[in-house]
Write a protein that holds these residues in place. Sequence first.
Motif, mmCIF file in Angstrom:
data_model
loop_
_atom_site.group_PDB
_atom_site.id
_atom_site.type_symbol
_atom_site.label_atom_id
_atom_site.label_comp_id
_atom_site.label_asym_id
_atom_site.label_seq_id
_atom_site.Cartn_x
_atom_site.Cartn_y
_atom_site.Cartn_z
ATOM 1 N N MET A 44 0.766 -1.195 -0.019
ATOM 2 C CA MET A 44 0.100 0.010 -0.033
ATOM 3 C C MET A 44 0.742 1.216 -0.008
ATOM 4 O O MET A 44 0.491 2.195 -0.619
ATOM 5 C CB MET A 44 -1.062 0.049 1.149
ATOM 6 N N SER A 45 2.031 1.340 0.641
ATOM 7 C CA SER A 45 2.749 2.511 0.722
ATOM 8 C C SER A 45 3.371 2.438 -0.782
ATOM 9 O O SER A 45 3.409 3.902 -1.059
ATOM 10 C CB SER A 45 3.963 2.385 1.640
ATOM 11 N N ILE A 46 3.815 1.638 -1.519
ATOM 12 C CA ILE A 46 4.135 1.916 -2.776
ATOM 13 C C ILE A 46 3.093 2.256 -3.690
ATOM 14 O O ILE A 46 3.241 3.300 -4.547
ATOM 15 C CB ILE A 46 4.712 0.572 -3.455
ATOM 16 N N ALA A 47 1.968 1.779 -3.398
ATOM 17 C CA ALA A 47 0.963 2.297 -4.348
ATOM 18 C C ALA A 47 0.422 3.560 -4.205
ATOM 19 O O ALA A 47 0.100 4.393 -4.980
ATOM 20 C CB ALA A 47 -0.359 1.412 -3.948
ATOM 21 N N ALA A 84 0.771 10.576 -2.402
ATOM 22 C CA ALA A 84 1.103 11.191 -1.213
ATOM 23 C C ALA A 84 2.214 12.211 -1.412
ATOM 24 O O ALA A 84 2.763 13.204 -0.641
ATOM 25 C CB ALA A 84 1.994 10.027 0.012
ATOM 26 N N ASN A 85 2.871 12.019 -2.551
ATOM 27 C CA ASN A 85 3.884 13.032 -2.988
ATOM 28 C C ASN A 85 3.753 13.361 -4.509
ATOM 29 O O ASN A 85 4.480 12.793 -5.449
ATOM 30 C CB ASN A 85 5.211 12.410 -3.088
ATOM 31 N N PRO A 86 2.616 14.175 -5.082
ATOM 32 C CA PRO A 86 2.096 14.596 -6.225
ATOM 33 C C PRO A 86 3.117 15.595 -6.981
ATOM 34 O O PRO A 86 3.978 16.213 -6.134
ATOM 35 C CB PRO A 86 0.956 15.417 -6.069
#
Length: 139
Positions: free
Chosen positions: A110-113, A118-120
């Motif tokens: 989920m953190s990769i997805a 989270a960082n556009p």
Amino acid sequence: MNRENKRASFEKGYYKTHACNESFECKLCGRLVVPEGASSEHRNHCPYCLSSLHVDIEPGDREADCGGIMEPISVWVRKNGEWAIIHRCRRCGALSSNRVAADDNPMKLMSIAMKPIANPPFPIERIKELNDILEGEEV
């Protein structure tokens, strides 16, 4: 058995048609990775950190001489709804896709997805302004 000896002991393409049932130590996080729990006969990445080794050119061929660490950089969803991990080799930059295993770390997946959300690539505070520009409205 190291990678060179393993390659020499099996004919070309052996892992395309035979299960890969050996346990191994992850070269990145150092944890022991066992084949049980993957719900697949082809364990090809660490379920804890999701990294892999660059050993294949085509899946199962063990023909790559690079041997670099393949780091998980993204995920994607296949037509059948199955998730897959995109890996990039730290040494040579090669990209590959690997099916998600049943015991893969869900928080890491989920953190990769969520990384792009989270960082556009633009300031999130300006999203309305950017949307108006794209729709051709005056700002």
